[in-house]
Design a protein around this motif. Sequence first.
Motif, PDB file in Angstrom:
ATOM      1  N   LYS A 340       0.842  -1.201   0.000  1.00 43.91           N
ATOM      2  CA  LYS A 340       0.000   0.000   0.000  1.00 43.91           C
ATOM      3  C   LYS A 340       0.877   1.252   0.000  1.00 43.91           C
ATOM      4  O   LYS A 340       1.824   1.359   0.787  1.00 43.91           O
ATOM      5  CB  LYS A 340      -0.898  -0.005   1.242  1.00 43.91           C
ATOM      6  N   PRO A 341       0.589   2.220  -0.887  1.00 49.67           N
ATOM      7  CA  PRO A 341       1.446   3.417  -0.970  1.00 49.67           C
ATOM      8  C   PRO A 341       1.443   4.223   0.333  1.00 49.67           C
ATOM      9  O   PRO A 341       0.433   4.302   1.031  1.00 49.67           O
ATOM     10  CB  PRO A 341       0.798   4.231  -2.100  1.00 49.67           C
ATOM     11  N   VAL A 342       2.589   4.783   0.654  1.00 53.58           N
ATOM     12  CA  VAL A 342       2.682   5.724   1.766  1.00 53.58           C
ATOM     13  C   VAL A 342       2.200   7.080   1.268  1.00 53.58           C
ATOM     14  O   VAL A 342       1.935   7.263   0.078  1.00 53.58           O
ATOM     15  CB  VAL A 342       4.126   5.813   2.292  1.00 53.58           C
ATOM     16  N   GLY A 343       2.062   8.047   2.172  1.00 55.31           N
ATOM     17  CA  GLY A 343       1.675   9.386   1.762  1.00 55.31           C
ATOM     18  C   GLY A 343       2.668   9.978   0.777  1.00 55.31           C
ATOM     19  O   GLY A 343       3.862   9.672   0.808  1.00 55.31           O
ATOM     20  N   SER A 344       2.197  10.836  -0.098  1.00 52.11           N
ATOM     21  CA  SER A 344       3.070  11.395  -1.131  1.00 52.11           C
ATOM     22  C   SER A 344       4.179  12.255  -0.539  1.00 52.11           C
ATOM     23  O   SER A 344       5.290  12.316  -1.080  1.00 52.11           O
ATOM     24  CB  SER A 344       2.242  12.207  -2.127  1.00 52.11           C
ATOM     25  N   GLY A 345       3.896  12.955   0.571  1.00 48.09           N
ATOM     26  CA  GLY A 345       4.935  13.730   1.230  1.00 48.09           C
ATOM     27  C   GLY A 345       6.051  12.824   1.734  1.00 48.09           C
ATOM     28  O   GLY A 345       7.242  13.109   1.546  1.00 48.09           O
ATOM     29  N   ASN A 358       7.582  13.470   7.898  1.00 48.00           N
ATOM     30  CA  ASN A 358       6.198  13.905   8.093  1.00 48.00           C
ATOM     31  C   ASN A 358       6.043  15.299   7.486  1.00 48.00           C
ATOM     32  O   ASN A 358       5.953  16.303   8.172  1.00 48.00           O
ATOM     33  CB  ASN A 358       5.841  13.916   9.578  1.00 48.00           C
ATOM     34  N   VAL A 359       6.034  15.334   6.159  1.00 49.12           N
ATOM     35  CA  VAL A 359       6.043  16.598   5.432  1.00 49.12           C
ATOM     36  C   VAL A 359       4.783  16.716   4.585  1.00 49.12           C
ATOM     37  O   VAL A 359       4.041  15.751   4.389  1.00 49.12           O
ATOM     38  CB  VAL A 359       7.302  16.698   4.538  1.00 49.12           C
ATOM     39  N   ASP A 425      -0.259  15.884   2.954  1.00 49.42           N
ATOM     40  CA  ASP A 425      -0.565  15.149   1.752  1.00 49.42           C
ATOM     41  C   ASP A 425      -2.001  14.620   1.783  1.00 49.42           C
ATOM     42  O   ASP A 425      -2.679  14.627   2.814  1.00 49.42           O
ATOM     43  CB  ASP A 425       0.419  14.002   1.508  1.00 49.42           C
ATOM     44  N   LEU A 426      -2.445  14.127   0.629  1.00 46.17           N
ATOM     45  CA  LEU A 426      -3.841  13.717   0.488  1.00 46.17           C
ATOM     46  C   LEU A 426      -4.177  12.472   1.293  1.00 46.17           C
ATOM     47  O   LEU A 426      -5.314  12.322   1.757  1.00 46.17           O
ATOM     48  CB  LEU A 426      -4.164  13.464  -0.988  1.00 46.17           C
TER      49      LEU A 426
END
Length: 478
Positions: A340-345, A358-359, A425-426
């Motif tokens: 599962k993808p992590v957040g885009s940041g 954590n950006v 991020d989203l």
Amino acid sequence: MKERKTYILVGFILLLYVVIILQNDNTHAVSLLNLLTFGAIVLISAIGVFEDQYPYSMKKFFWIFNLVFLGYIPTMQYLNNRYPWIGEKLSDDLVLKVNILVIICLLLFRFFYKYFSGKTITRQPTEKVADDVSKSRYYWIGGTLFFVFCALIIARSGGIVFVRSDLISATSDNAGNTTENLLVDKVARSWMLIYAIITIQLYKYKRVSLFWLVTILAATVLTNFPLALPRYLAATIYIGLALTYRRWFNNPNLFPIIIIASLFYIFPIMTEARHDYFSVEYVASNFSEISAKAYSSGDFDAYTMLCKTVEYTDLRGIVYGEQLSGVLLFFVPRSFWPDKPVGSGYFIGQKNGFYFLNVSCPYLAEGYLNFGIPGALLLVLLFALIFARLDKFYWTNVNRGIQLNFWILIYPTLLGMFFFMMRGDLLSSYAYTFGMVVTAYLVYLLVKKKAKKKKFRVGQDENFMPVTNQELFRLSSN
């Protein structure tokens, strides 16, 4: 007269922009073309903020975000060559490309928003006859759960917490308990927020007492003190409460000016509340230093992350929607979806070797990473559609006296959540927003369930529900 005020305010914003440039000693080392494109972003955004006829709206918050996070603050960072998370300078070519992309997207947002605003919306039935929600036992069941969640938050925090550093320390032992964190931070606080909003609305309708309103609000504030919360959550809660109590302002520019000033001055103070050394005395004696430091800190990293995303995508290629799949399927556990993808940041930070992951990852960066320029334009189109429909639905029905509809009740809180979503991020922002909306809807269904069908007709019952436009504006001005 309104157009004249708009011109004056926009002119003042541009004057401040020029002053920022002239006061900087490094102007000889920067590109004039880049400064002009930053100025264009500031100009387009300022016009969007102050031309809006409503005192607040999704559209106005969109323009405020772009004015501050993609206009003013990036200009300061560019002039001083100090960007969050990175040690190197962003190339002038990259800055120019990103600025042109932002300008195009802002102009397209104006077009799309105007187009979608022209579409008809669903008009809710007038509330000349309304259910007496306050007489329903389910409203009071909701109140009981409200205090249960208050007790849960206090117990988990080790008492009433007023500063975020104390909250972080108190909850460190629970850091690994994801279920508990989700229950307290998302479900419990969302439940309390929507119940408090419904209570404010019932008080305005004279359906509950002042004592009950003060009790609910006091409990909400004590368990959700602004300096003890993440900034997006504090903004969501207190903007929601304030705009439910007073939905209209005679001066349509007052609220956006307060928000812009808060981003420049309150936002950095709330960052300092995370640290053990935070105190009122510290802030008072170091306020200028706090503000200056914040403008090149991770709090204002949206532009840096947009540039690094464009740079990475141009070098490595787009991900063809992989990151968005993680957003849409956020509820699938990683135990079932190991890849599962992590957040885009997090993704971009990791690829660039950031020491802190954590950006943010602003909306344009999300679109660009997934599908390139078409992806950025697609997200602009989507935001324009959602914002135009919500704004028109809210103000059309509020001006007709409709205030107990679910989307009207939750609209003020969505202002803060969508602002959070634009910064990104989203993955995290969409998941939090979705959870809050679902929880709020459950509360709404509960308190509206089997409400007594006592009818309140204007002129026939001394306890009638005041919902005419005249009554609405009289209540809003109190």
